[in-house]
Structure formats: structure tokens, C-alpha cells
Design a protein around this motif. Structure first.
Motif, PDB file in Angstrom:
ATOM      1  N   ALA A  16       7.322  11.870  -0.108  1.00  0.00           N
ATOM      2  CA  ALA A  16       6.042  11.617   0.550  1.00  0.00           C
ATOM      3  C   ALA A  16       5.555  10.181   0.431  1.00  0.00           C
ATOM      4  O   ALA A  16       4.850   9.687   1.322  1.00  0.00           O
ATOM      5  CB  ALA A  16       4.979  12.553  -0.028  1.00  0.00           C
ATOM      6  N   TYR A  17       5.945   9.469  -0.652  1.00  0.00           N
ATOM      7  CA  TYR A  17       5.296   8.184  -0.923  1.00  0.00           C
ATOM      8  C   TYR A  17       6.247   7.048  -1.319  1.00  0.00           C
ATOM      9  O   TYR A  17       5.801   6.074  -1.901  1.00  0.00           O
ATOM     10  CB  TYR A  17       4.276   8.358  -2.059  1.00  0.00           C
ATOM     11  N   ASP A  18       7.507   7.145  -1.009  1.00  0.00           N
ATOM     12  CA  ASP A  18       8.444   6.083  -1.395  1.00  0.00           C
ATOM     13  C   ASP A  18       8.126   4.797  -0.625  1.00  0.00           C
ATOM     14  O   ASP A  18       8.363   4.699   0.579  1.00  0.00           O
ATOM     15  CB  ASP A  18       9.876   6.533  -1.107  1.00  0.00           C
ATOM     16  N   THR A  19       7.604   3.795  -1.318  1.00  0.00           N
ATOM     17  CA  THR A  19       7.316   2.498  -0.713  1.00  0.00           C
ATOM     18  C   THR A  19       8.445   1.497  -0.939  1.00  0.00           C
ATOM     19  O   THR A  19       8.541   0.496  -0.239  1.00  0.00           O
ATOM     20  CB  THR A  19       6.029   1.898  -1.301  1.00  0.00           C
ATOM     21  N   ARG A  45      -1.564   5.357  -7.777  1.00  0.00           N
ATOM     22  CA  ARG A  45      -1.377   4.436  -6.653  1.00  0.00           C
ATOM     23  C   ARG A  45      -1.606   5.147  -5.334  1.00  0.00           C
ATOM     24  O   ARG A  45      -2.259   4.618  -4.428  1.00  0.00           O
ATOM     25  CB  ARG A  45       0.035   3.843  -6.669  1.00  0.00           C
ATOM     26  N   ALA A  46      -1.050   6.356  -5.216  1.00  0.00           N
ATOM     27  CA  ALA A  46      -1.229   7.125  -3.983  1.00  0.00           C
ATOM     28  C   ALA A  46      -2.707   7.447  -3.754  1.00  0.00           C
ATOM     29  O   ALA A  46      -3.208   7.381  -2.619  1.00  0.00           O
ATOM     30  CB  ALA A  46      -0.404   8.397  -4.036  1.00  0.00           C
ATOM     31  N   ALA A  47      -3.431   7.774  -4.826  1.00  0.00           N
ATOM     32  CA  ALA A  47      -4.859   8.094  -4.699  1.00  0.00           C
ATOM     33  C   ALA A  47      -5.648   6.891  -4.206  1.00  0.00           C
ATOM     34  O   ALA A  47      -6.632   7.034  -3.459  1.00  0.00           O
ATOM     35  CB  ALA A  47      -5.402   8.571  -6.047  1.00  0.00           C
ATOM     36  N   ARG A  48      -5.234   5.721  -4.589  1.00  0.00           N
ATOM     37  CA  ARG A  48      -5.946   4.502  -4.183  1.00  0.00           C
ATOM     38  C   ARG A  48      -5.747   4.189  -2.703  1.00  0.00           C
ATOM     39  O   ARG A  48      -6.687   3.732  -2.040  1.00  0.00           O
ATOM     40  CB  ARG A  48      -5.460   3.331  -5.035  1.00  0.00           C
ATOM     41  N   ASN A  49      -4.560   4.451  -2.193  1.00  0.00           N
ATOM     42  CA  ASN A  49      -4.232   4.004  -0.839  1.00  0.00           C
ATOM     43  C   ASN A  49      -4.265   5.105   0.220  1.00  0.00           C
ATOM     44  O   ASN A  49      -4.496   4.827   1.392  1.00  0.00           O
ATOM     45  CB  ASN A  49      -2.846   3.354  -0.815  1.00  0.00           C
ATOM     46  N   ASP A  50      -4.012   6.339  -0.172  1.00  0.00           N
ATOM     47  CA  ASP A  50      -4.004   7.452   0.785  1.00  0.00           C
ATOM     48  C   ASP A  50      -5.340   8.179   0.693  1.00  0.00           C
ATOM     49  O   ASP A  50      -5.486   9.155  -0.040  1.00  0.00           O
ATOM     50  CB  ASP A  50      -2.838   8.393   0.491  1.00  0.00           C
ATOM     51  N   ARG A  51      -6.313   7.704   1.467  1.00  0.00           N
ATOM     52  CA  ARG A  51      -7.662   8.246   1.375  1.00  0.00           C
ATOM     53  C   ARG A  51      -7.711   9.725   1.750  1.00  0.00           C
ATOM     54  O   ARG A  51      -8.463  10.505   1.163  1.00  0.00           O
ATOM     55  CB  ARG A  51      -8.600   7.448   2.296  1.00  0.00           C
ATOM     56  N   GLN A  52      -6.925  10.118   2.728  1.00  0.00           N
ATOM     57  CA  GLN A  52      -6.962  11.515   3.189  1.00  0.00           C
ATOM     58  C   GLN A  52      -6.567  12.482   2.079  1.00  0.00           C
ATOM     59  O   GLN A  52      -7.148  13.559   1.955  1.00  0.00           O
ATOM     60  CB  GLN A  52      -6.025  11.689   4.385  1.00  0.00           C
ATOM     61  N   ARG A  53      -5.573  12.076   1.255  1.00  0.00           N
ATOM     62  CA  ARG A  53      -5.064  12.969   0.206  1.00  0.00           C
ATOM     63  C   ARG A  53      -5.449  12.482  -1.187  1.00  0.00           C
ATOM     64  O   ARG A  53      -4.755  12.754  -2.158  1.00  0.00           O
ATOM     65  CB  ARG A  53      -3.543  13.101   0.335  1.00  0.00           C
ATOM     66  N   ARG A  54      -6.569  11.793  -1.255  1.00  0.00           N
ATOM     67  CA  ARG A  54      -7.009  11.242  -2.542  1.00  0.00           C
ATOM     68  C   ARG A  54      -7.210  12.352  -3.582  1.00  0.00           C
ATOM     69  O   ARG A  54      -6.776  12.229  -4.733  1.00  0.00           O
ATOM     70  CB  ARG A  54      -8.304  10.457  -2.345  1.00  0.00           C
ATOM     71  N   ARG A  55      -7.838  13.448  -3.180  1.00  0.00           N
ATOM     72  CA  ARG A  55      -8.083  14.538  -4.138  1.00  0.00           C
ATOM     73  C   ARG A  55      -6.779  15.176  -4.593  1.00  0.00           C
ATOM     74  O   ARG A  55      -6.647  15.577  -5.748  1.00  0.00           O
ATOM     75  CB  ARG A  55      -8.991  15.585  -3.509  1.00  0.00           C
ATOM     76  N   VAL A  56      -5.822  15.292  -3.679  1.00  0.00           N
ATOM     77  CA  VAL A  56      -4.519  15.848  -4.046  1.00  0.00           C
ATOM     78  C   VAL A  56      -3.866  14.973  -5.114  1.00  0.00           C
ATOM     79  O   VAL A  56      -3.403  15.465  -6.155  1.00  0.00           O
ATOM     80  CB  VAL A  56      -3.599  15.951  -2.811  1.00  0.00           C
ATOM     81  N   ALA A  57      -3.828  13.672  -4.859  1.00  0.00           N
ATOM     82  CA  ALA A  57      -3.182  12.757  -5.794  1.00  0.00           C
ATOM     83  C   ALA A  57      -3.885  12.736  -7.148  1.00  0.00           C
ATOM     84  O   ALA A  57      -3.231  12.733  -8.209  1.00  0.00           O
ATOM     85  CB  ALA A  57      -3.149  11.344  -5.197  1.00  0.00           C
ATOM     86  N   LEU A  58      -5.216  12.733  -7.141  1.00  0.00           N
ATOM     87  CA  LEU A  58      -5.957  12.736  -8.405  1.00  0.00           C
ATOM     88  C   LEU A  58      -5.768  14.056  -9.150  1.00  0.00           C
ATOM     89  O   LEU A  58      -5.730  14.077 -10.389  1.00  0.00           O
ATOM     90  CB  LEU A  58      -7.439  12.475  -8.146  1.00  0.00           C
ATOM     91  N   PRO A  72       0.833  -1.211   0.000  1.00  0.00           N
ATOM     92  CA  PRO A  72       0.000   0.000   0.000  1.00  0.00           C
ATOM     93  C   PRO A  72       0.869   1.263   0.000  1.00  0.00           C
ATOM     94  O   PRO A  72       1.797   1.385   0.789  1.00  0.00           O
ATOM     95  CB  PRO A  72      -0.802  -0.137   1.301  1.00  0.00           C
ATOM     96  N   MET A  73       0.526   2.194  -0.881  1.00  0.00           N
ATOM     97  CA  MET A  73       1.288   3.435  -0.983  1.00  0.00           C
ATOM     98  C   MET A  73       0.646   4.481  -0.093  1.00  0.00           C
ATOM     99  O   MET A  73      -0.168   5.293  -0.525  1.00  0.00           O
ATOM    100  CB  MET A  73       1.360   3.905  -2.431  1.00  0.00           C
ATOM    101  N   ARG A  74       1.041   4.450   1.175  1.00  0.00           N
ATOM    102  CA  ARG A  74       0.518   5.418   2.138  1.00  0.00           C
ATOM    103  C   ARG A  74       1.546   6.523   2.382  1.00  0.00           C
ATOM    104  O   ARG A  74       2.735   6.337   2.185  1.00  0.00           O
ATOM    105  CB  ARG A  74       0.176   4.713   3.449  1.00  0.00           C
TER     106      ARG A  74
END
Length: 395
Positions: free
Chosen positions: A83-86, A138-151, A12-14
Motif C-alpha cells: 500500500a505504501y512503498d515509496t 509516515r503514512a498517517a502524516r501524508n495519507d489524510r484519507q487513511r490517517r485514522r487507519v495508520a494511527l 510523501p508516503m501516499r
């Protein structure tokens, strides 16, 4: 648990914590930088030749456009990774695709400079940017809080890439105006996306400052390589050895001084708000582009000293003076002015002005080296005075 211990095919890319301890550049990020420097070197070399052949305006214009593509792709990956290096397999493969795009871009530099053909550069650039779109999805799928930012990032980047491709089919007379408009569009994507609901992203200030510092060092290394070539050229040809050795020493002093000035103060303390972070990040375009151009400028002066250039000594001097002066200004604005007060604050713009006057006199590169060494001395003395004033009085 380290990234290596938890690495898998797809995790998960959180969002990573902005105050995560012991955050440092990863081996993949270092490989990314190394490959991007190949593109930087490919852009600096034709700039050197264009100035030597007295095609200054064309060379500088092409260089600034090519360098924007290199810098912008590097910068966007750097902030995303913070922010998102998995470090999972999919993340690694996607990053390697971005590196491949950078090498495609580098392969198209020569045709862009010589014939104004930006097709290969655009394709390489689009490869890099669309690979990053998959990361944001990927970030939009897993980081619900920042979904709009990622999209918002994914949508904005995709739209602009389509416009870059459309630009290739339009008349050449539209090329430069469209380039400027698309650059503005690219710059607006992060500024708008980070303000979406749930933002901003959790970039790590220490990590960002380190990544920018490492890339600054690598780009300055291009100038060290040029100084080395200056000496080797004199030794191989057995002519003008004294002038070339003086140039090499002066070039090294310039690089060492600029390194000192850039790293005199920790930069992570400046990245406190979205506005300051954007200004700091965007302002590094001028630092990186100028640092790479210094290496090209040293090459120009070598050609002039060897009587292989079709330009005057003044123009050759400005090939170094202008990028040095340009580099001093953003260092002053981004690193010095926000934290320093007093008479020492004026030393940077004054030095930049004197650097621009140096080509009108003899030995301009040596004069520039002396000016920068003096600026380092002033900066160190000012920092020590400030530190001494901040210490409590001893009983």
C-alpha cells in the motif's frame, strides 16, 4: 515514472493504487524475503534435532512460537509495502532495520529451543515491529484519507510490543498463556485498524499474491535442501545409499507436488474483500510453517535411516506426514474450496487423511509422494474438465 526515477531522501508516503499496472516485487522486498528465510532455517533446524532426540512436544511448541514471530513480522511488512512503498531513502533504511531485527531474532532461536530463553527473539521481534510503526506514522502524516487507519496501526502495534517486553519479566509459568493472549492481540490489530474511518488500505491483490507465492517457493526450497543433504550424507558415509536416494527422490516429488497444488490457480482473484483477505493472509501461517517443517521432517527421516535417531519409524514418518497434511488443508480451504465444486473438491481432505495413515505402513515418505502425485493428477484433470465445460460449444 518508476520508483527509481522519483526516488529521493524523503518523499510523501501516499497510498498506491490498488489497480496499479505492472506491480511486481521489488529488489528490496526480495532481499527482505531472503533474510527472513535465514530465520526460518534457524527455526527448522532445532525442530529437526528436537524430534530426532524424542523431545517432540517441546520442539514443536517452540517452533510454532518462533515461527509466529517470523511470519507475523514478514506479513505485516508485506501488506504495508503493497500500500505504501515509496522506495525513498528513509523507507529503504527503515526496511533494512526490520531485516536487522529478523537477524537478531534468528540469533536467539537456539537459546529459545534449548533453554526456553526468548529474550533475544523478543528483542529482535520488537525491533522489526517498532520499525514498522515509524512507517505507519509516515503514512498517517501524508495519507489524510487513511490517517485514522495508520494511527490505529501505530498505536496498536506499539502497545502490544510493550506487552511483549513486559512478558519477559514475568514468571515462566505465565509464558505460554501470555504468548497466546499476545498473539490474539497482534491478530486483532489489523482486523480493527482496517475498519477505522477511511480504510481499508489500498493493498494490491496481484502484488500480495506474488509476494506470498515467492515466500512459499523460498520456504519449500528448505525441503529441497534437506533432500540434497540426504543424498550427500549417504555418499559421504557410504551407507544406506539406496534408502537415502529413495528418500531424496520422494522428498523432491513431495515438494514439486505441493508447489503445483499451491500455484494451480491464481490467488489474486480471491482477495476481493477485507474479510477474505484477512482469512487468506492469516491462513498462510499454516502453509509457511508446515512447508518449513517438511524440510525438518526430511532431516528426521535421514537421521532415522542412518540409525542416528532416538525415535521409532512411525514417529519419523509423522515428522513429514503431519506438516504435509497440515499444508494441504489450508491450500484446500484458501485456494480450492472458494472456486471449485464437484467430486474433485473432496480429493484434498481425503488425501490429507491418507497421508496421516502412511506412517503406519512401509516406506511412508514414498507413499506420501505417490499420494500427492495422484492429487496433482486429479487436480489437473478436474481443472481441464471445468475449463472444457466453460468453453462455448462449437457450431
Amino acid at each position: 515514472m518508476t520508483n527509481q526515477e522519483r526516488r529521493g531522501w524523503l518523499t510523501p508516503m501516499r497510498a498506491r493504487s490498488a489497480d496499479e499496472g505492472h506491480r511486481a516485487a521489488t529488489p528490496l522486498e526480495l532481499l527482505f524475503d531472503l533474510c527472513f528465510v535465514v530465520a526460518v532455517a534457524q527455526a527448522a533446524l532445532p525442530l529437526h534435532h528436537a524430534i530426532t532426540e524424542n523431545h517432540v512436544a517441546h520442539g514443536v511448541g517452540a517452533y510454532l512460537m518462533v515461527f509466529f514471530a517470523i511470519w507475523w513480522a514478514w506479513m505485516n511488512f508485506t501488506w504495508f509495502a503493497s500500500a505504501y512503498d515509496t522506495d525513498d531513502d528513509v523507507y529503504r533504511i527503515t526496511t533494512l532495520v526490520q531485516i536487522a531485527g529478523a537477524l537478531v531474532l534468528a540469533a536467539g532461536v537456539e537459546s529459545a529451543f534449548e533453554g526456553g530463553n526468548y529474550t533475544t527473539i523478543t528483542l529482535g521481534y520488537v525491533i522489526m515491529r517498532l520499525a514498522l510503526v515509524t512507517q505507519w506514522l509516515r503514512a498517517a502524516r501524508n495519507d489524510r484519507q487513511r490517517r485514522r487507519v495508520a494511527l490505529s496501526y501505530a498505536a496498536g502495534i506499539t502497545i502490544v510490543q510493550v506487552l511483549w517486553l513486559i512478558r519477559l519479566a514475568l514468571p515462566d509459568s505465565w509464558s505460554v498463556p501470555l504468548f497466546v493472549l499476545l498473539v490474539v492481540a497482534e491478530l486483532l490489530v489489523p482486523a480493527l485498524a482496517e475498519r477505522a474511518k477511511g480504510g481499508p488500505t489500498t493493498y494490491h491483490p496481484h502484488h500480495i499474491a506474488e509476494r506470498y507465492g515467492l515466500f512459499t517457493i523460498i520456504v519449500l526450497g528448505e525441503a529441497v535442501a534437506s533432500a540434497t543433504i540426504a543424498v550427500r550424507t549417504g555418499v559421504d558415509e557410504g551407507e544406506h545409499l539406496a534408502e537415502l536416494v529413495t528418500l531424496a527422490v520422494s522428498g523432491l516429488v513431495i515438494v514439486f507436488a505441493l508447489w503445483w497444488l499451491y500455484f494451480e490457480r491464481p490467488a489474486h482473484r480471491l482477495l476481493t474483500t477485507l474479510r477474505t483477505s484477512l482469512l487468506w493472509g492469516y491462513g498462510h501461517y499454516f502453509i509457511f510453517a508446515a512447508a518449513a517443517a517438511i524440510g525438518a521432517g526430511i532431516g528426521v527421516v535421514v537421521d532415522y535411516d542412518m540409525h542416528h535417531a532416538e525415535i521409532s519409524g512411525t514417529v519419523a514418518g509423522y515428522a513429514i506426514a503431519i506438516p504435509v497434511a497440515i499444508l494441504l488443508v489450508p491450500i484446500w480451504l484458501l485456494h480450492v474450496r472458494p472456486v471449485q465444486t464437484g467430486a474433485g473438491l473432496a480429493a484434498y481432505p481425503v488425501t490429507a487423511a491418507l497421508v496421516l495413515l502412511a506412517p503406519f505402513g512401509p516406506a511412508p515418505v514414498t507413499v506420501i509422494a505417490v499420494l500427492l502425485a495422484a492429487l496433482v493428477a486429479i487436480t489437473v484433470a478436474s481443472a481441464r474438465r471445468t475449463a472444457g465445460a466453460a468453453e462455448p460449444a462449437q457450431p
